[in-house]
Design an enzyme around this catalytic site. Structure first.
Site, PDB file in Angstrom:
ATOM      1  N   CYS A 267      23.344  -7.995  97.961  1.00 40.89           N
ATOM      2  CA  CYS A 267      22.737  -6.656  98.499  1.00 40.89           C
ATOM      3  C   CYS A 267      21.478  -5.497  97.350  1.00 40.89           C
ATOM      4  O   CYS A 267      20.715  -5.580  96.880  1.00 40.89           O
ATOM      5  CB  CYS A 267      22.451  -5.751  99.908  1.00 40.89           C
ATOM      6  SG  CYS A 267      22.306  -5.956 100.756  1.00 40.89           S
TER       7      CYS A 267
HETATM    8  N1  LIG Z   1      24.209 -10.295 103.208  1.00 42.99           N
HETATM    9  C1  LIG Z   1      24.025  -9.096 103.240  1.00 42.99           C
HETATM   10  O1  LIG Z   1      24.720  -8.789 102.921  1.00 42.99           O
HETATM   11  C2  LIG Z   1      22.066  -8.589 103.360  1.00 42.99           C
HETATM   12  C3  LIG Z   1      21.676  -7.575 103.734  1.00 42.99           C
HETATM   13  C4  LIG Z   1      20.640  -6.669 103.736  1.00 42.99           C
HETATM   14  C5  LIG Z   1      19.486  -7.720 103.823  1.00 42.99           C
HETATM   15  N2  LIG Z   1      20.036  -9.299 103.248  1.00 42.99           N
HETATM   16  C6  LIG Z   1      18.582  -9.612 103.648  1.00 42.99           C
HETATM   17  O2  LIG Z   1      18.758 -10.169 104.664  1.00 42.99           O
HETATM   18  C7  LIG Z   1      17.709 -11.604 104.370  1.00 42.99           C
HETATM   19  C8  LIG Z   1      18.939 -12.707 104.942  1.00 42.99           C
HETATM   20  O3  LIG Z   1      19.805 -12.776 103.734  1.00 42.99           O
HETATM   21  P1  LIG Z   1      21.725 -13.511 104.848  1.00 42.99           P
HETATM   22  O4  LIG Z   1      22.363 -12.921 103.394  1.00 42.99           O
HETATM   23  O5  LIG Z   1      21.507 -13.519 105.920  1.00 42.99           O
HETATM   24  O6  LIG Z   1      21.122 -15.201 103.484  1.00 42.99           O
HETATM   25  P2  LIG Z   1      21.879 -15.976 103.596  1.00 42.99           P
HETATM   26  O7  LIG Z   1      21.788 -17.467 102.504  1.00 42.99           O
HETATM   27  O8  LIG Z   1      23.279 -16.423 103.919  1.00 42.99           O
HETATM   28  O9  LIG Z   1      21.242 -17.089 104.945  1.00 42.99           O
HETATM   29  C9  LIG Z   1      19.719 -17.429 105.002  1.00 42.99           C
HETATM   30  C10 LIG Z   1      19.460 -18.807 106.288  1.00 42.99           C
HETATM   31  O10 LIG Z   1      18.193 -18.924 105.976  1.00 42.99           O
HETATM   32  C11 LIG Z   1      18.630 -20.044 106.513  1.00 42.99           C
HETATM   33  N3  LIG Z   1      16.758 -20.922 105.733  1.00 42.99           N
HETATM   34  C12 LIG Z   1      16.421 -20.998 104.352  1.00 42.99           C
HETATM   35  N4  LIG Z   1      14.866 -21.167 104.762  1.00 42.99           N
HETATM   36  C13 LIG Z   1      14.377 -20.832 105.997  1.00 42.99           C
HETATM   37  C14 LIG Z   1      13.542 -21.620 106.469  1.00 42.99           C
HETATM   38  N5  LIG Z   1      12.283 -21.508 106.007  1.00 42.99           N
HETATM   39  N6  LIG Z   1      13.010 -21.753 107.939  1.00 42.99           N
HETATM   40  C15 LIG Z   1      14.610 -21.425 108.666  1.00 42.99           C
HETATM   41  N7  LIG Z   1      16.068 -21.161 107.920  1.00 42.99           N
HETATM   42  C16 LIG Z   1      15.807 -20.663 107.007  1.00 42.99           C
HETATM   43  C17 LIG Z   1      19.076 -20.483 105.914  1.00 42.99           C
HETATM   44  O11 LIG Z   1      19.481 -22.308 105.704  1.00 42.99           O
HETATM   45  C18 LIG Z   1      20.171 -19.766 105.371  1.00 42.99           C
HETATM   46  O12 LIG Z   1      20.935 -20.232 106.566  1.00 42.99           O
HETATM   47  C19 LIG Z   1      17.453 -11.866 102.702  1.00 42.99           C
HETATM   48  O13 LIG Z   1      16.301 -11.211 102.721  1.00 42.99           O
HETATM   49  C20 LIG Z   1      18.611 -10.886 102.418  1.00 42.99           C
HETATM   50  O14 LIG Z   1      18.031  -9.851 101.435  1.00 42.99           O
HETATM   51  C21 LIG Z   1      20.973  -9.295 103.104  1.00 42.99           C
END
Ligand SMILES: NC(=O)c1ccc[n+]([C@@H]2O[C@H](COP(=O)([O-])OP(=O)(O)OC[C@H]3O[C@@H](n4cnc5c(N)ncnc54)[C@H](O)[C@@H]3O)[C@@H](O)[C@H]2O)c1
Length: 442
Positions: A267
């Protein structure tokens, strides 16, 4: 409430479990059948402290599917799919738009009230310019009538996601209209355990607030690291003493004001860069975000300079800590991995250990370094050991037991974890953020 959580990754899986643990009926949705299978078997699809317990205790209210259209059966659907950075550093909405296409098909077959909540990090302006039109076109419904749109990001740190979701500093809600925001506020008010302030605003203000928060925090980290760099060159200086006093000024505050290494993870680096890209695109001043990033990038060289001042040709160097922070196995943009890569590239014999992320780190480093089974083993085998991630257990490193048969042994303590009295005549401890003396000949 009935809630669909779309995307069962590092954030979505914990959110689904947290919502279910508070009595909501949650349908988790992911295109990855493995994540769906695990959740349906009552197993956490990702590693996060406390997640498995919540999944186990909420099984009767938690199920999963790969069918995105099924989200339309819920009162709300919350989207937490990836928004990867493009080559300029802007977030791409491609996964969100793909998910909305399918979700919209489900919504087109119904006419009861539904709120779509985007929780992924997006470029400010995305909801109005791209997401609302895509949702309206896919669902053949208009936002504002029987369809609401919210932007509500999570402010969490990996390793404490569940606690951060249950006890947030604030809940940020961007809303297409009051009705949509009311539904989401009701949901989160029933989940948060600390009665946090809610801030409700337009979609674009919420989008901007999200990346502005992280950009401010990264600026504080780079500021502390710039101070640490100065302290290392200034006779008698100690960054800890300076930041401790600085943090007492209520205009500044002590959180994230600790001289150490570069910030990393999925992030901070991305949000800061996106803030700079947005400023540039708007014709506004990007200097602050870009300087923060430049200071951050320079931290690997700052550390490598200190490490290399203690290394001799053929020296073995050990890196303790590959996760970008303690309590996670995520190694994305981590200081330890960056240092290991740089030193291996320079031809040094590099070994690594992390309590949770040795495997992930070795994968990221692609065979350029060797893994150790424990911190003690790494310490024993290394001429120079660098503590790069402040895992609390590294404070107990068995320095007293180091026996190197007359060879120089150095521990570089980047976070000043080791107790002051911990020493052994044959080990030099270099604490980053304090005056660094020239290396003395062995
Ligand atoms: N990880 C962090 O620390 C964090 C913190 C704040 C914000 N975010 C934001 O949150 C969002 C998600 O991050 P994350 O770390 O959980 O990602 P991640 O990659 O761990 O998980 C994303 C999930 O979405 C699924 N996915 C992808 N396309 C899809 C679709 N079309 N339909 C359904 N599922 C789908 C993937 O298979 C995966 O399981 C991002 O925008 C990220 O920038 C992440």
């Amino acid at each position: 409430m009935h809630v669909a959580v779309v995307g069962l990754g590092k954030l979505g899986a914990p959110l689904a479990a947290v919502l279910a643990s508070k009595g909501n009926h949650v349908l988790g949705i992911d295109i990855n059948p493995e994540a769906v299978r695990l959740l349906n078997e009552g197993r956490a699809p990702v590693e996060e402290p406390g997640l498995q317990d919540l999944v186990s205790s909420s099984r009767d209210r938690l199920s999963a599917t790969t069918d995105l259209a099924a989200a339309a059966d819920a009162d709300l659907s919350i989207l937490l799919v990836p928004t990867p950075s493009d080559e300029r550093g802007a977030f791409s909405n491609e996964y969100l738009l793909a998910a909305l296409e399918k979700l919209g098909q489900g919504l087109s077959a119904r006419d009861d009230y539904h709120v779509v909540v985007v929780a992924s990090t997006v470029m400010p302006g995305s909801c109005d310019a791209e997401i609302r039109p895509a949702l309206e076109s896919a669902s053949d419904r208009r936002v504002g009538d029987t369809l609401g749109l919210c932007y509500s990001p999570e402010f969490i740190a990996l390793g404490s996601v569940i606690r951060d979701m249950l006890e947030p500093d604030m809940v940020l809600i961007g809303e297409s209209d009051t009705r949509a925001g009311d539904v989401l506020e009701r949901l989160y008010a029933g989940v948060c355990e600390n009665d946090p302030p809610f801030r409700r605003m337009s979609l674009v203000n919420a989008e901007l607030t999200k990346i502005a928060v992280n950009t401010y925090v990264t600026m504080k980290i780079s500021y502390a690291n710039a101070l640490a760099d100065m302290c290392e060159r200034l006779q008698g200086a100690d960054v800890e003493v300076v930041t401790d006093a600085l943090g007492l000024d209520t205009r500044i505050g002590s959180k994230y004001l600790r001289g150490g290494l570069a910030y990393g993870g999925p992030c901070f680096p991305r949000d800061n860069k996106a803030f700079g890209v947005l400023a540039r695109d708007l014709g506004a001043e990007p200097l602050l975000a870009e300087a923060t990033d430049a200071v951050n990038v320079s931290q690997t060289d700052r550390l490598a300079r200190v490490v290399q001042s203690r290394l001799e040709p053929g020296s073995a160097v050990g890196i303790l800590g590959l996760a970008y922070k303690p309590d996670t196995a995520v190694v994305e943009e981590s200081a330890g991995v960056a240092l290991a890569a740089q030193l291996a590239n320079a031809g040094y014999d590099v070994r690594v250990y992390d309590p949770a992320a040795t495997e992930a780190g070795l994968r990221a480093l692609g065979g350029a370094v060797r893994g150790c089974a424990s911190a003690a083993e790494l310490l024993q085998q290394s001429d120079v050991t660098v503590i790069t991630t402040p895992w609390p257990e590294f404070a107990d490193l068995p320095i007293d037991a180091v026996e190197r048969g007359g060879r120089r042994a150095v521990v570089i303590d980047c976070w000043r974890l080791l107790p002051e009295d911990r020493s052994n005549g044959t080990v030099e401890i270099v604490r980053l953020g304090r005056t660094i003396e020239e290396a003395s000949p062995v």
